[in-house]
Design a protein around this motif. Structure first.
Motif, PDB file in Angstrom:
ATOM      1  N   TYR A  24       0.831  -1.203   0.000  1.00 36.65           N
ATOM      2  CA  TYR A  24       0.000   0.000   0.000  1.00 36.65           C
ATOM      3  C   TYR A  24       0.873   1.263   0.000  1.00 36.65           C
ATOM      4  O   TYR A  24       0.598   2.214  -0.731  1.00 36.65           O
ATOM      5  CB  TYR A  24      -0.914  -0.017   1.224  1.00 36.65           C
ATOM      6  CG  TYR A  24      -1.910   1.115   1.244  1.00 36.65           C
ATOM      7  CD1 TYR A  24      -2.981   1.118   0.358  1.00 36.65           C
ATOM      8  CD2 TYR A  24      -1.772   2.180   2.114  1.00 36.65           C
ATOM      9  CE1 TYR A  24      -3.887   2.155   0.359  1.00 36.65           C
ATOM     10  CE2 TYR A  24      -2.675   3.220   2.123  1.00 36.65           C
ATOM     11  CZ  TYR A  24      -3.737   3.205   1.240  1.00 36.65           C
ATOM     12  OH  TYR A  24      -4.641   4.237   1.234  1.00 36.65           O
ATOM     13  N   ALA A  32     -10.218   2.200  -9.461  1.00 37.70           N
ATOM     14  CA  ALA A  32     -10.818   2.054  -8.133  1.00 37.70           C
ATOM     15  C   ALA A  32     -12.338   2.231  -8.208  1.00 37.70           C
ATOM     16  O   ALA A  32     -13.098   1.431  -7.661  1.00 37.70           O
ATOM     17  CB  ALA A  32     -10.221   3.070  -7.168  1.00 37.70           C
ATOM     18  N   HIS A  44      -9.874  10.610   0.357  1.00 40.75           N
ATOM     19  CA  HIS A  44     -10.273  10.123  -0.974  1.00 40.75           C
ATOM     20  C   HIS A  44      -9.114   9.386  -1.648  1.00 40.75           C
ATOM     21  O   HIS A  44      -9.282   8.290  -2.170  1.00 40.75           O
ATOM     22  CB  HIS A  44     -10.757  11.288  -1.847  1.00 40.75           C
ATOM     23  CG  HIS A  44     -12.188  11.655  -1.605  1.00 40.75           C
ATOM     24  ND1 HIS A  44     -12.588  12.432  -0.545  1.00 40.75           N
ATOM     25  CD2 HIS A  44     -13.331  11.335  -2.272  1.00 40.75           C
ATOM     26  CE1 HIS A  44     -13.913  12.576  -0.583  1.00 40.75           C
ATOM     27  NE2 HIS A  44     -14.381  11.926  -1.618  1.00 40.75           N
ATOM     28  N   LEU A  45      -7.941   9.990  -1.620  1.00 41.85           N
ATOM     29  CA  LEU A  45      -6.761   9.343  -2.213  1.00 41.85           C
ATOM     30  C   LEU A  45      -6.505   7.986  -1.584  1.00 41.85           C
ATOM     31  O   LEU A  45      -6.196   7.017  -2.272  1.00 41.85           O
ATOM     32  CB  LEU A  45      -5.527  10.213  -1.945  1.00 41.85           C
ATOM     33  CG  LEU A  45      -4.968  10.962  -3.134  1.00 41.85           C
ATOM     34  CD1 LEU A  45      -5.957  12.026  -3.547  1.00 41.85           C
ATOM     35  CD2 LEU A  45      -3.629  11.585  -2.785  1.00 41.85           C
ATOM     36  N   LEU A  46      -6.618   7.925  -0.265  1.00 40.57           N
ATOM     37  CA  LEU A  46      -6.318   6.680   0.448  1.00 40.57           C
ATOM     38  C   LEU A  46      -7.306   5.580   0.065  1.00 40.57           C
ATOM     39  O   LEU A  46      -6.930   4.420  -0.096  1.00 40.57           O
ATOM     40  CB  LEU A  46      -6.341   6.915   1.964  1.00 40.57           C
ATOM     41  CG  LEU A  46      -5.324   7.923   2.511  1.00 40.57           C
ATOM     42  CD1 LEU A  46      -5.480   8.071   4.023  1.00 40.57           C
ATOM     43  CD2 LEU A  46      -3.899   7.534   2.151  1.00 40.57           C
ATOM     44  N   ALA A  47      -8.551   5.957  -0.089  1.00 41.53           N
ATOM     45  CA  ALA A  47      -9.570   4.966  -0.452  1.00 41.53           C
ATOM     46  C   ALA A  47      -9.388   4.514  -1.905  1.00 41.53           C
ATOM     47  O   ALA A  47      -9.438   3.315  -2.206  1.00 41.53           O
ATOM     48  CB  ALA A  47     -10.967   5.543  -0.247  1.00 41.53           C
ATOM     49  N   PHE A  48      -9.163   5.479  -2.803  1.00 39.98           N
ATOM     50  CA  PHE A  48      -8.889   5.111  -4.209  1.00 39.98           C
ATOM     51  C   PHE A  48      -7.696   4.152  -4.280  1.00 39.98           C
ATOM     52  O   PHE A  48      -7.722   3.152  -4.997  1.00 39.98           O
ATOM     53  CB  PHE A  48      -8.544   6.368  -5.025  1.00 39.98           C
ATOM     54  CG  PHE A  48      -9.718   7.189  -5.508  1.00 39.98           C
ATOM     55  CD1 PHE A  48     -10.765   6.608  -6.221  1.00 39.98           C
ATOM     56  CD2 PHE A  48      -9.752   8.569  -5.307  1.00 39.98           C
ATOM     57  CE1 PHE A  48     -11.825   7.384  -6.700  1.00 39.98           C
ATOM     58  CE2 PHE A  48     -10.814   9.359  -5.775  1.00 39.98           C
ATOM     59  CZ  PHE A  48     -11.849   8.758  -6.480  1.00 39.98           C
ATOM     60  N   ALA A  49      -6.631   4.482  -3.536  1.00 35.55           N
ATOM     61  CA  ALA A  49      -5.401   3.682  -3.612  1.00 35.55           C
ATOM     62  C   ALA A  49      -5.636   2.256  -3.133  1.00 35.55           C
ATOM     63  O   ALA A  49      -5.148   1.295  -3.741  1.00 35.55           O
ATOM     64  CB  ALA A  49      -4.295   4.332  -2.786  1.00 35.55           C
ATOM     65  N   LEU A  50      -6.414   2.090  -2.067  1.00 38.69           N
ATOM     66  CA  LEU A  50      -6.653   0.737  -1.548  1.00 38.69           C
ATOM     67  C   LEU A  50      -7.443  -0.106  -2.544  1.00 38.69           C
ATOM     68  O   LEU A  50      -7.090  -1.250  -2.827  1.00 38.69           O
ATOM     69  CB  LEU A  50      -7.401   0.779  -0.204  1.00 38.69           C
ATOM     70  CG  LEU A  50      -7.652  -0.620   0.373  1.00 38.69           C
ATOM     71  CD1 LEU A  50      -6.363  -1.237   0.908  1.00 38.69           C
ATOM     72  CD2 LEU A  50      -8.714  -0.605   1.456  1.00 38.69           C
ATOM     73  N   VAL A  51      -8.516   0.475  -3.081  1.00 43.39           N
ATOM     74  CA  VAL A  51      -9.358  -0.313  -3.993  1.00 43.39           C
ATOM     75  C   VAL A  51      -8.593  -0.635  -5.270  1.00 43.39           C
ATOM     76  O   VAL A  51      -8.667  -1.755  -5.792  1.00 43.39           O
ATOM     77  CB  VAL A  51     -10.676   0.415  -4.297  1.00 43.39           C
ATOM     78  CG1 VAL A  51     -11.502  -0.391  -5.288  1.00 43.39           C
ATOM     79  CG2 VAL A  51     -11.476   0.629  -3.008  1.00 43.39           C
ATOM     80  N   CYS A  52      -7.812   0.306  -5.774  1.00 42.17           N
ATOM     81  CA  CYS A  52      -7.025   0.059  -6.985  1.00 42.17           C
ATOM     82  C   CYS A  52      -6.012  -1.048  -6.730  1.00 42.17           C
ATOM     83  O   CYS A  52      -5.836  -1.945  -7.561  1.00 42.17           O
ATOM     84  CB  CYS A  52      -6.334   1.354  -7.419  1.00 42.17           C
ATOM     85  SG  CYS A  52      -5.388   1.167  -8.936  1.00 42.17           S
ATOM     86  N   THR A  57     -14.304   2.440   1.912  1.00 43.26           N
ATOM     87  CA  THR A  57     -14.052   2.640   0.486  1.00 43.26           C
ATOM     88  C   THR A  57     -15.219   3.313  -0.251  1.00 43.26           C
ATOM     89  O   THR A  57     -15.156   3.443  -1.465  1.00 43.26           O
ATOM     90  CB  THR A  57     -13.774   1.299  -0.227  1.00 43.26           C
ATOM     91  OG1 THR A  57     -14.930   0.453  -0.075  1.00 43.26           O
ATOM     92  CG2 THR A  57     -12.552   0.618   0.365  1.00 43.26           C
ATOM     93  N   ILE A 103     -16.003   6.314  -0.644  1.00 45.91           N
ATOM     94  CA  ILE A 103     -15.556   7.465  -1.425  1.00 45.91           C
ATOM     95  C   ILE A 103     -14.653   7.082  -2.604  1.00 45.91           C
ATOM     96  O   ILE A 103     -14.379   7.917  -3.449  1.00 45.91           O
ATOM     97  CB  ILE A 103     -14.862   8.529  -0.538  1.00 45.91           C
ATOM     98  CG1 ILE A 103     -13.770   7.906   0.335  1.00 45.91           C
ATOM     99  CG2 ILE A 103     -15.894   9.240   0.325  1.00 45.91           C
ATOM    100  CD1 ILE A 103     -13.074   8.915   1.252  1.00 45.91           C
ATOM    101  N   ALA A 104     -14.253   5.807  -2.667  1.00 50.04           N
ATOM    102  CA  ALA A 104     -13.483   5.361  -3.831  1.00 50.04           C
ATOM    103  C   ALA A 104     -14.378   5.211  -5.058  1.00 50.04           C
ATOM    104  O   ALA A 104     -13.905   4.960  -6.162  1.00 50.04           O
ATOM    105  CB  ALA A 104     -12.771   4.048  -3.540  1.00 50.04           C
TER     106      ALA A 104
END
Lengths: 302, 302
Positions: A255, A281, B196-204, B227, B229-230
């Motif tokens: 991550y 995402a 938002h960035l953190l959620a996008f990054a996890l799902v991606c 997630t 907001i992803a």
């Protein structure tokens, strides 16, 4: 289980959200004679009695287990070894043991150490039904209804033992599936343990700023949902981190590497790279919210 | 505003969630004569007409603005410069301009560049009312009701101009407060852009794994909220990242450093350090959920 239609005595170690809900669910289904509770604080056990979650507060663990049909270990993961050591000598051939821990490989290795020849009595389980509320007051008979439950049976388990434990969780309304302990820990490090860590870290970072009130004052709906799990139980999650540390550390590394890529794209103003990550995402998140594409239960979808 | 009781013509650039909700709110309050919409796709504008969000599709931006009382810039942040350049020559002394952008310093600097002597007509705003849904079909007359709205007035604004723009947002039901553009960007980098960035990054990260179905198949309620907001609009968030890149990069650095501390505590098995971080987070999250302690509006609490 004196007969196949119900358990006589069920002993619950750790009468909190999971242990309490397990007891309530079996009672609601009419599948248990009596529930005996053990725990660390007398007050919590009295509260559990008052709420009708347990019928008696246990005093002598060995004696209660010796007369039990089913034992649930629902203490925080860090408390499991001591309980296993305490009950090991009393695990007769008819009793089955299961647990509600969020990690599995470490618990299995602890069980292997403490249970010796009785290891086969223990069928590890993880109900996917956490909540940011904890404690017996949050327990509900329907907590597990329609939720996934992962069993991670051991080579030492007999079919009959696995079937008994499976039945107990089915009577709680859970939707059962099986994984190896190692695979379980890998998957949950990614989809559960890491998100909890990330949410805890963000809220702690903001809380420790001098002007934290200003930041929290402007936080809105996105922040609310993102950080809901940061209100989870610190001790429980500490134990999960310690119990599954290799898989969690590996997920954190992957991550963090992803965050470095994103930061670098932002720094060089690479809008296309940013939009690609966000787009992947969004598509995945929307597909997941619509329901599983692989034939798994819909219980995990929104 | 031909008189103080309503706006005659309102021109909305970007008829999506924010622009559409602004139009619907003013209409519901009976505070607008007609709404003219501009946008990038004809289909979206026709849909906005069909939904009664706008009364006419604009053709000549200069002409519409010349006859307007109020202009709202509600396009993604990246589209704002071009619109400002187009309307600058038509900003007469009675029209006021506001926007709905999630970043402010960059928009102000763009406005300074394009509006010249008309800069005083523009009062930047940020309604704290995002949603993971976008597009005019998601617009609602009550989107802003009870929600915070940050105004970041400029030294060039007259009191009368600020009052007019404030009134427009108040008529939408928003709860107004003021910050400087720079302070706004700093605060929202932390409580909105970073999550938002953190959620996008996890799902991606999970979506790009070979066995992503297995991971998503076991994701549950915590993952769902974390997630949510992803699923937000990739282009909008790309523009926010590019527009507020310094503050976001700084927040990412602080956060990454916090994650390194946490990883190191996990690796060395330092349960006390882990529990402290989690405990601080839980207490802060619970206090925030209960409502603000600093006398700010309760609109941001749960």
């Amino acid at each position: 289980m004196r007969n196949s239609s119900r358990f006589g005595r069920v002993v619950v170690f750790g009468v909190g959200l999971i242990g309490g809900s397990f007891a309530l669910a079996l009672k609601a289904a009419g599948k248990v004679g009596e529930v005996v509770g053990f725990g660390r604080t007398v007050n919590a056990l009295i509260r559990a009695m008052d709420l009708g979650v347990i019928d008696r507060v246990g005093v002598n663990a060995g004696q209660e287990v010796a007369g039990a049909d089913l034992v649930l270990l629902a203490a925080p993961v860090g408390g499991i070894p001591e309980i296993l050591a305490r009950i090991a000598p009393y695990l007769h051939d008819e009793v089955v043991v299961t647990d509600g821990g969020s990690t599995k490989a470490n618990i299995v290795s602890t069980a292997r150490e403490h249970l010796g020849e009785s290891l086969g009595r223990f069928v590890p389980a993880h109900p996917i039904a956490g909540a940011e509320n904890s404690g017996v007051a949050a327990a509900r008979a329907d907590l597990f209804r329609g939720k996934r439950l992962v069993l991670t049976p051991l080579p030492e388990n007999s079919e009959r033992t696995v079937a008994k434990v499976r039945l107990a969780w089915e009577w709680c309304g859970a939707d059962i599936c099986e994984l190896t302990p190692e695979r379980h820990d890998r998957v949950f490090a990614a989809v559960s343990h890491l998100p909890h860590l990330l949410a805890f870290a963000l809220v702690c970072e903001l809380a420790e700023r001098e002007n934290s009130d200003e930041f929290f004052g402007f936080a809105a709906g996105g922040f609310r949902d993102f950080t809901r799990i940061a209100a989870s139980h610190p001790e429980m999650w500490r134990d999960i981190c310690l119990s599954n540390r290799e898989a969690i550390a590996d997920e954190l590394d992957r991550y963090s590497s992803r965050l470095r890529d994103l930061r670098s794209a932002i720094e060089r103003g690479d809008g296309a790279a940013i939009e690609t990550i966000f787009g992947v995402a969004r598509a995945a998140r929307r597909a997941w919210a619509k329901g599983p594409s692989d034939g798994l239960s819909t219980a995990t979808a929104i």
